[in-house]
Design a protein around this motif. Structure first.
Motif, PDB file in Angstrom:
ATOM      1  N   TYR A 293      80.165  32.801  68.033  1.00  0.00           N
ATOM      2  CA  TYR A 293      79.932  34.034  68.754  1.00  0.00           C
ATOM      3  C   TYR A 293      79.366  33.583  70.418  1.00  0.00           C
ATOM      4  N   ILE A 298      78.381  39.817  72.416  1.00  0.00           N
ATOM      5  CA  ILE A 298      78.245  40.338  70.935  1.00  0.00           C
ATOM      6  C   ILE A 298      76.800  41.001  70.730  1.00  0.00           C
ATOM      7  N   ALA A 303      79.361  43.940  65.418  1.00  0.00           N
ATOM      8  CA  ALA A 303      80.072  42.748  64.821  1.00  0.00           C
ATOM      9  C   ALA A 303      80.320  43.103  63.440  1.00  0.00           C
ATOM     10  N   TYR A 317      85.268  42.025  71.729  1.00  0.00           N
ATOM     11  CA  TYR A 317      84.724  40.946  70.782  1.00  0.00           C
ATOM     12  C   TYR A 317      85.672  39.937  70.286  1.00  0.00           C
TER      13      TYR A 317
END
Length: 507
Positions: A293, A298, A303, A317
């Motif tokens: 990530y 993020i 998420a 994302y």
């Protein structure tokens, strides 16, 4: 009504039923639907994605595949049209749309660039470990056990090079496996003095005895909406990110072992804004996925619900979440990273062994294994089989070893020069730290302060590089620590149930 007319009516009825089941119009009857999703491997090109499909072809383009180059892609349906074959793709667990089959990596075998083994008569290498993925003519991932290997086993007792050929259908690949020439590589002495350790701390044995606020049946495993702050004697950890349970379709929806990404997080590594976690289908698995990530893009909470994000957010994302192929990761808690690579010791043995261990170098750019080395640490003839390690750079690995016979922990530095890994003991601490033989679940090195952190359950022990005990942090979270990592002046701690990355300042 004659038999011919009855047959035509029956076909028409079935056509309508199939069309409704597939969620499309009558021209979609050529779609092949799967009860469970197959795994698809993205290719290098950029292709349009469409909302609709018919026998004539796709329509209503709304995005492109450039956002999904390194995502987990699955599919339950395909359609053969006049403009080619199209697949309905599911990205990171979210249904997206129809894309041409040419988008996928078809008839491909992706393998490591090379494999280099330490000379050791007690270890043999399985060339299957070097495979990233194998695909058929439709770009569907194939179980690597179905691949033909020209040499199924490489013994590491004698120096030399073997070229292994891999074949599946029209796909072919090769890799050179070299056994290094120094038969004494990795043999050294454990001779550091034992530094006094902490008083043993009583803790639970087994899995976590608590969860995050909503990770339980009483709250239907819903999403977390509030951050946590955990404090203990000079260490304050704050929530950095709650992770999704799955970065794929969830339980039992994949038709292959490569498809599911979740639900067990294990080791972590953080470098700058790049956070990578090893994820497994179960705690007993030796193969799994790495999920990376970009923490700059993020948020703490969003998420958790990738399928429910608004489309613009999901695209962003998906572009900043990378999923590796289904590769060998061992237990996943011997992991670290440099600016370009992720490193993992891929073993899963619970007891000390005189076998070599494998280090995987994985590119951050595409999450594929680039190179594999094997190494060993032996104190004379006594092996030090490593379960926990960290990699602060491309040429250095620090390891911890619990010497149960001598009631101590040893700390080792392993340095790479070319393909050779040279080990030296740098410190040792007397004692077991915890009273019930709970295993180490996180280990990392803090370069700024030249110190180690060891994690057990919700306990963190801080030690100088020579093994001098410094401090115990008891966090009273009642959730297992699944990994530790240091980047800059921050200590990152991963907790289980739900997967939660926290961070605090090192001292």
């Amino acid at each position: 009504m004659n038999q011919k007319l009855k047959s035509r009516l029956l076909i028409m009825t079935l056509t309508v039923m199939i069309s409704l089941f597939c969620g499309g119009n009558l021209s979609e009857v050529s779609a092949k639907s799967y009860h469970k999703a197959v795994t698809k491997i993205a290719g290098k090109g950029k292709y349009p994605v469409y909302h609709h499909i018919s026998k004539k072809g796709p329509s209503a383009k709304f995005t492109t595949t450039k956002y999904f180059k390194h995502a987990q892609i699955q599919s339950k349906k395909s359609v053969t049209t006049k403009k080619g074959k199209y697949w309905n793709i599911i990205v990171d667990g979210r249904p997206v749309g129809w894309v041409n089959q040419k988008y996928f990596a078809r008839n491909k075998i992706s393998v490591a660039k090379k494999v280099s083994l330490v000379q050791n008569p007690y270890f043999s290498f399985n060339p299957e470990d070097a495979i990233n993925y194998v695909t058929n003519s439709a770009g569907t991932a194939i179980d690597t056990k179905k691949v033909y290997l020209s040499t199924p086993t490489i013994y590491s007792d004698k120096p030399g090079t073997t070229t292994v050929t891999y074949r599946y259908g029209k796909a072919k690949a090769q890799v050179d496996v070299t056994v290094r020439s120094d038969k004494n590589e990795g043999i050294t002495k454990a001779n550091k003095p034992l530094m006094p350790g902490p008083k043993e701390v009583k803790t639970w044995k087994g899995s976590s005895i608590s969860t995050s606020r909503n990770w339980n049946a009483a709250h239907n495993f819903t999403f977390e909406t509030r951050p946590n702050t955990f404090k203990s004697k000079g260490l304050t950890l704050k929530t950095k990110m709650f992770q999704p349970r799955f970065v794929s379709l969830d339980y039992n929806k994949a038709a292959d072992r490569m498809g599911q990404v979740g639900i067990i997080p294990e080791g972590i590594t953080v470098r700058g804004s790049n956070f990578t976690v090893a994820v497994f289908n179960s705690s007993n698995d030796q193969y799994g996925h790495l999920v990376s990530y970009n923490l700059k893009h993020i948020g703490k909470y969003a998420a958790q619900n990738l399928p429910g994000l608004k489309w613009s957010t999901f695209k962003k994302y998906a572009a900043h979440i990378k999923v590796s192929p289904y590769i060998k990761l061992g237990h996943g808690q011997a992991i670290g990273s440099s600016s370009k690579y992720i490193y993992v010791i891929a073993n899963n043995k619970s007891k000390n062994s005189n076998e070599s261990e494998e280090i995987f170098q994985i590119r951050k750019s595409d999450m594929k294994v680039r190179q594999i080395w094997s190494f060993r640490i032996w104190n004379g003839k006594a092996p030090r089989y490593i379960h926990n390690a960290t990699f602060p750079n491309d040429h250095t690995m620090y390891c911890s070893f619990h010497n149960g016979r001598n009631n101590c922990y040893e700390y080792w530095k392993v340095t790479r020069n070319g393909d050779t890994w040279t080990s030296e003991e740098v410190g040792a601490t007397k004692g077991n730290f915890v009273s019930n033989h709970s295993p180490v679940q996180g280990f990392t090195y803090d370069k700024r302060h030249d110190q180690f952190y060891l994690g057990f359950n919700d306990l963190i022990f801080k030690l100088a590089r020579d093994g001098t005990y410094l401090k115990t942090h008891r966090l009273h979270v009642k959730r297992e620590i699944e990994g530790l990592s240091v980047s800059g002046n921050k200590l990152y701690v991963e907790f289980a149930q739900r997967g939660e990355l926290t961070a605090g300042k090192t001292k």
